[in-house]
Write a protein that holds these residues in place. Structure first.
Motif, PDB file in Angstrom:
ATOM      1  N   VAL A  85       6.527 -23.246   4.062  1.00 47.27           N
ATOM      2  CA  VAL A  85       5.793 -22.927   5.295  1.00 47.27           C
ATOM      3  C   VAL A  85       4.707 -23.971   5.551  1.00 47.27           C
ATOM      4  N   ARG A  86       3.988 -24.353   4.495  1.00 47.19           N
ATOM      5  CA  ARG A  86       2.924 -25.352   4.656  1.00 47.19           C
ATOM      6  C   ARG A  86       3.497 -26.693   5.103  1.00 47.19           C
ATOM      7  N   ALA A  87       4.643 -27.081   4.540  1.00 45.96           N
ATOM      8  CA  ALA A  87       5.271 -28.344   4.927  1.00 45.96           C
ATOM      9  C   ALA A  87       5.732 -28.302   6.385  1.00 45.96           C
ATOM     10  N   LEU A  88       6.317 -27.183   6.800  1.00 51.04           N
ATOM     11  CA  LEU A  88       6.788 -27.069   8.175  1.00 51.04           C
ATOM     12  C   LEU A  88       5.624 -27.119   9.160  1.00 51.04           C
ATOM     13  N   ASP A  89       4.541 -26.421   8.846  1.00 50.36           N
ATOM     14  CA  ASP A  89       3.385 -26.438   9.739  1.00 50.36           C
ATOM     15  C   ASP A  89       2.770 -27.834   9.820  1.00 50.36           C
ATOM     16  N   ALA A  90       2.745 -28.540   8.695  1.00 50.26           N
ATOM     17  CA  ALA A  90       2.226 -29.911   8.716  1.00 50.26           C
ATOM     18  C   ALA A  90       3.159 -30.829   9.505  1.00 50.26           C
ATOM     19  N   ALA A  91       4.471 -30.626   9.371  1.00 46.48           N
ATOM     20  CA  ALA A  91       5.446 -31.456  10.078  1.00 46.48           C
ATOM     21  C   ALA A  91       5.327 -31.291  11.587  1.00 46.48           C
ATOM     22  N   ALA A  92       4.924 -30.098  12.022  1.00 45.09           N
ATOM     23  CA  ALA A  92       4.817 -29.841  13.460  1.00 45.09           C
ATOM     24  C   ALA A  92       3.793 -30.751  14.125  1.00 45.09           C
ATOM     25  N   THR A  93       2.773 -31.164  13.388  1.00 46.70           N
ATOM     26  CA  THR A  93       1.709 -31.990  13.970  1.00 46.70           C
ATOM     27  C   THR A  93       1.671 -33.408  13.412  1.00 46.70           C
ATOM     28  N   ASP A  94       2.536 -33.730  12.485  1.00 45.85           N
ATOM     29  CA  ASP A  94       2.554 -35.064  11.865  1.00 45.85           C
ATOM     30  C   ASP A  94       3.387 -36.015  12.734  1.00 45.85           C
ATOM     31  N   GLU A  95       2.768 -37.062  13.227  1.00 46.79           N
ATOM     32  CA  GLU A  95       3.458 -37.984  14.122  1.00 46.79           C
ATOM     33  C   GLU A  95       4.589 -38.735  13.436  1.00 46.79           C
ATOM     34  N   ARG A  96       4.564 -38.812  12.108  1.00 43.98           N
ATOM     35  CA  ARG A  96       5.632 -39.508  11.393  1.00 43.98           C
ATOM     36  C   ARG A  96       6.928 -38.713  11.380  1.00 43.98           C
ATOM     37  N   ILE A  97       6.818 -37.399  11.522  1.00 48.11           N
ATOM     38  CA  ILE A  97       7.983 -36.526  11.429  1.00 48.11           C
ATOM     39  C   ILE A  97       8.542 -36.270  12.829  1.00 48.11           C
ATOM     40  N   MET A 104      21.308 -26.522   3.417  1.00 49.82           N
ATOM     41  CA  MET A 104      21.510 -25.283   2.677  1.00 49.82           C
ATOM     42  C   MET A 104      22.867 -25.251   1.980  1.00 49.82           C
ATOM     43  N   THR A 105      23.398 -26.421   1.664  1.00 53.04           N
ATOM     44  CA  THR A 105      24.707 -26.487   1.004  1.00 53.04           C
ATOM     45  C   THR A 105      24.696 -25.753  -0.328  1.00 53.04           C
ATOM     46  N   THR A 106      23.616 -25.857  -1.067  1.00 53.13           N
ATOM     47  CA  THR A 106      23.522 -25.195  -2.368  1.00 53.13           C
ATOM     48  C   THR A 106      22.390 -24.171  -2.401  1.00 53.13           C
ATOM     49  N   PHE A 107      22.020 -23.662  -1.247  1.00 53.59           N
ATOM     50  CA  PHE A 107      21.000 -22.623  -1.151  1.00 53.59           C
ATOM     51  C   PHE A 107      21.545 -21.315  -1.717  1.00 53.59           C
ATOM     52  N   MET A 108      20.733 -20.634  -2.521  1.00 53.72           N
ATOM     53  CA  MET A 108      21.194 -19.422  -3.189  1.00 53.72           C
ATOM     54  C   MET A 108      20.459 -18.165  -2.749  1.00 53.72           C
ATOM     55  N   GLY A 109      19.541 -18.298  -1.788  1.00 54.36           N
ATOM     56  CA  GLY A 109      18.955 -17.101  -1.202  1.00 54.36           C
ATOM     57  C   GLY A 109      17.482 -16.936  -1.482  1.00 54.36           C
ATOM     58  N   GLY A 110      16.949 -15.847  -0.939  1.00 52.15           N
ATOM     59  CA  GLY A 110      15.549 -15.509  -1.097  1.00 52.15           C
ATOM     60  C   GLY A 110      15.284 -14.150  -0.489  1.00 52.15           C
ATOM     61  N   GLY A 111      14.053 -13.672  -0.605  1.00 52.22           N
ATOM     62  CA  GLY A 111      13.693 -12.376  -0.068  1.00 52.22           C
ATOM     63  C   GLY A 111      13.555 -12.401   1.446  1.00 52.22           C
ATOM     64  N   GLN A 112      13.767 -11.239   2.070  1.00 51.05           N
ATOM     65  CA  GLN A 112      13.769 -11.162   3.524  1.00 51.05           C
ATOM     66  C   GLN A 112      12.399 -11.501   4.105  1.00 51.05           C
ATOM     67  N   VAL A 113      11.329 -11.095   3.453  1.00 48.69           N
ATOM     68  CA  VAL A 113       9.990 -11.415   3.941  1.00 48.69           C
ATOM     69  C   VAL A 113       9.743 -12.915   3.883  1.00 48.69           C
ATOM     70  N   HIS A 114      10.089 -13.539   2.775  1.00 45.99           N
ATOM     71  CA  HIS A 114       9.902 -14.986   2.637  1.00 45.99           C
ATOM     72  C   HIS A 114      10.684 -15.749   3.696  1.00 45.99           C
ATOM     73  N   LEU A 115      11.936 -15.384   3.896  1.00 51.48           N
ATOM     74  CA  LEU A 115      12.775 -16.125   4.837  1.00 51.48           C
ATOM     75  C   LEU A 115      12.297 -15.912   6.264  1.00 51.48           C
ATOM     76  N   THR A 116      11.771 -14.724   6.558  1.00 49.80           N
ATOM     77  CA  THR A 116      11.203 -14.486   7.887  1.00 49.80           C
ATOM     78  C   THR A 116       9.998 -15.381   8.118  1.00 49.80           C
ATOM     79  N   GLU A 117       9.142 -15.522   7.111  1.00 50.19           N
ATOM     80  CA  GLU A 117       7.963 -16.386   7.237  1.00 50.19           C
ATOM     81  C   GLU A 117       8.380 -17.844   7.454  1.00 50.19           C
ATOM     82  N   ILE A 118       9.402 -18.294   6.745  1.00 52.80           N
ATOM     83  CA  ILE A 118       9.884 -19.666   6.927  1.00 52.80           C
ATOM     84  C   ILE A 118      10.484 -19.831   8.317  1.00 52.80           C
ATOM     85  N   GLY A 119      11.241 -18.822   8.766  1.00 53.53           N
ATOM     86  CA  GLY A 119      11.820 -18.881  10.104  1.00 53.53           C
ATOM     87  C   GLY A 119      10.756 -18.985  11.189  1.00 53.53           C
TER      88      GLY A 119
END
Length: 630
Positions: A85-97, A104-119
């Motif tokens: 989440v911190r990386a995504l928020d920084a990327a939103a305002t970073d001119e380099r990004i 997600m080729t080898t993504f194995m999952g996570g909790g629903q709350v965590h994934l909602t926050e990332i989304g």
């Protein structure tokens, strides 16, 4: 002594000195490596590449060097949700990004709350007019919860997208234990405390089915609502309600069916996907392979942006995984370890404390040890907020009873106010093989509990009284903390599990919100303005050396090399590994004799990693070997 002897002694001395010198240099170098903090990597103009090769978790597990060495494979990678989440928020305002790419080729999952926050963080990147693209060989529920927030969702033509919803099977051992002559002695309080049912039943009780059905139903509704809002064109009704018709729409091609149902936007292999990303962010001047694009990876990007350091400190202590007695963790909530972290920070001039909980509970004594350490902050008039992540049930709720405010999300699983203990005895098994026990007892409790000769009625009464006493303590703590009568707490307790929305209605939770909301509230209670404080995660420095240990012990530089690509069949087959791990945990819970437990069986625990190929049979093979053994 001859001249030759003297020369020999000199040579031996020189040799010994050189050995000592090299050993000294080796350990000095090793100490320097282990003491060094990770330096920021180079961040280039292009995409932020987040390669989710493993699990999203609240707290990374500690790497056991010996286990890693013996397994001859790199431990499965774990990614803290807050880091993403911190990386995504920084990327939103970073001119380099220029864009964000999530592989997600080898993504194995996570909790629903965590994934909602990332989304939600992905939405903030898109709101900054930067595209977010995802790629995978197979999309399951967790993948789709993230991918629904992307600008473009790519699927390999050989892959598939599967939506199954929450739920599954538990294992029940009553007949097996009867066959083996094992008597599972259960001591519990709570009509809905189903953690003991696997040992005394062959199926789920009506009470447990009613409870878990309500919780899973609420989670499923939340999942569908989130995905439909983020991706309106996804035809979830077709995919989940008419599976045969959905597959037929793609003429039997699962990838094409996913495209037609709106689950994905484009079909293409990794090279085609990379070419598309390169059109947006530019080609990689360092890599001339087809599909290469300019990108900065997650770890160096996080090191580059650095942690927040301005203003007063607000401490954050993480209680993640099963709560156990002792020093266990991180990744497991060792009661003494966490209490020591809290006590060690008492004099660090913290303006407030936030307790982040992602635990199904466990040891009642360890839960109480943590609660007492939290209470010592309140005794010093330091504001304490609790933030629930995916699950904060039973012992995970116990630790929250020393707080000023509790935050949770609608998808949080909480409650499970109840306790139990399980002890095995083997009098029937002993009788079958002719083993007997006898002796002299001065009192009915002498020599008890006797796991061979059987338990006396008196020890049964003592053990049940101990469990009942712990439950009364649990009720009293919740009653005092939440301003509810003991009778009211008992009515919503009894081991019953609640989703976050219902828990809020019942008075177990104060308000909806995540970790950031809890931090902001705690800062406000401490009289701090926005920008005048920053979070300090207690014990987080132990994570700095895990990547180094991983490379030193397993020579696994790239996390993706530890996992095969996960197509549709691999996503389905993962269930067998979860079954074998659940079997091992249930057996350990029966035989471990870990004291009175405040634990939630229905609640999801930490994600299940696949067993190493060097560890022998796994999954259904291990289960079959156990059940079919003579």
């Amino acid at each position: 002594m001859s001249f030759v002897g003297k020369v020999w002694k000199v040579l031996v001395g020189v040799k010994d000195a050189l050995v000592l010198l090299f050993m000294l240099l080796f350990f000095v170098a090793l100490f320097g490596i282990l003491s060094a903090r990770p330096s920021p990597g180079q961040v280039r103009e292009g995409a932020l590449l987040i390669d989710l090769s493993g699990f999203v978790v609240e707290e990374k597990s500690v790497i056991d060097p010996l286990t890693a060495l013996l397994s001859r494979s790199a431990p499965i990678e774990e990614y803290r949700a807050r880091d993403i989440v911190r990386a995504l928020d920084a990327a939103a305002t970073d001119e380099r990004i220029k864009a964000v790419v999530i592989d997600m080729t080898t993504f194995m999952g996570g909790g629903q709350v965590h994934l909602t926050e990332i989304g939600e963080a992905m939405d903030r990147v898109r709101a900054a007019k930067k595209p977010v693209l995802t790629f995978a060989l197979g999309y399951a529920d967790d993948h789709m919860l993230l991918a629904s927030h992307a600008s473009e969702v790519w699927l390999d033509p050989q892959g598939a997208a599967l939506v199954t919803g929450p739920g599954g099977s538990f294992l029940y051992f009553a007949d097996l234990l009867q066959k083996l002559g094992v008597n599972a002695r259960v001591y519990r309080v709570g009509e809905y405390k189903s953690a003991t049912e696997p040992y005394v039943r062959n199926s789920m009780s009506p009470e447990a089915r009613e409870n878990i059905g309500g919780v899973y139903g609420a989670l499923w509704e939340e999942w569908q609502a989130k995905v439909k809002k983020a991706r309106p064109k996804a035809d979830l009704a077709l995919v989940t309600g008419d599976t045969a018709g959905w597959i037929a729409s793609g003429n039997g091609d699962l990838a094409d069916a996913a495209l037609k149902a709106g689950l994905v936007d484009k079909l293409g292999d990794r090279t085609q996907f990379g070419t598309r990303v390169a059109e947006i962010v530019g080609k990689d001047s360092w890599n001339k392979k087809p599909g290469a694009f300019a990108a900065s990876e997650l770890t160096p990007f996080l090191a580059d942006i650095g942690p927040e350091r301005d203003g007063k400190k607000i401490g954050v202590v993480t209680i993640a995984g099963e709560i156990v007695d002792g020093e266990a963790g991180p990744g497991t909530a060792g009661g003494k370890r966490i209490a020591d972290l809290l006590d060690g920070a008492l004099d660090d001039d913290l303006a407030a404390l936030v307790v982040r909980v992602d635990s199904p509970g466990g040891s009642a004594t360890a839960s109480e040890e943590i609660r007492r350490a939290i209470q010592r902050y309140r005794d010093r008039n330091i504001p304490v907020a609790v933030s629930f992540a995916n699950v904060a049930a039973s012992g995970g709720y116990w630790v929250a009873t020393s707080s000023d405010r509790i935050f949770a999300q609608p998808e949080t699983i909480t409650g499970s106010i109840g306790v139990f203990a399980v002890l095995p005895s083997f009098e029937r098994a002993a009788a079958k093989i002719g083993l007997n026990s006898d002796g002299y007892r001065t009192t009915p409790l002498a020599g008890q509990p006797d796991i061979v000769g059987g338990f006396s009625p008196e020890i049964d009464a003592v053990l049940q009284a101990g469990v009942a006493s712990t439950y009364r303590d649990f009720l009293a703590r919740v009653s005092k903390a939440r301003g509810l009568s003991v009778e009211k707490v008992d009515a919503i307790g009894q081991g019953r599990v609640w989703d976050g929305g219902t828990a809020r209605q019942n008075g177990l939770v104060d308000q909806f919100g995540g970790l950031e909301d809890a931090l902001a509230w705690a800062a406000g209670k401490a009289g701090l303005e926005q920008g005048k404080w920053h979070p300090v995660f207690l014990g987080a420095e132990t994570d700095n050396y895990d990547p180094l240990i991983r490379r030193l012990l397993t020579n696994a530089v790239a996390p993706a090399s530890a996992l095969p690509a996960r197509d549709g069949f691999a996503l389905v087959a993962r269930r067998q590994n979860e079954l074998s791990v659940r079997l091992a945990r249930d057996v350990e819970r029966l035989t471990g004799v870990t004291g009175v437990q405040a634990f939630c069986l229905e609640c999801p625990g930490r994600p299940v990693a696949p067993a190493s190929r060097t560890e022998g049979p796994s999954g259904l093979a291990a289960l079959a070997k156990l059940l079919l053994a003579d």
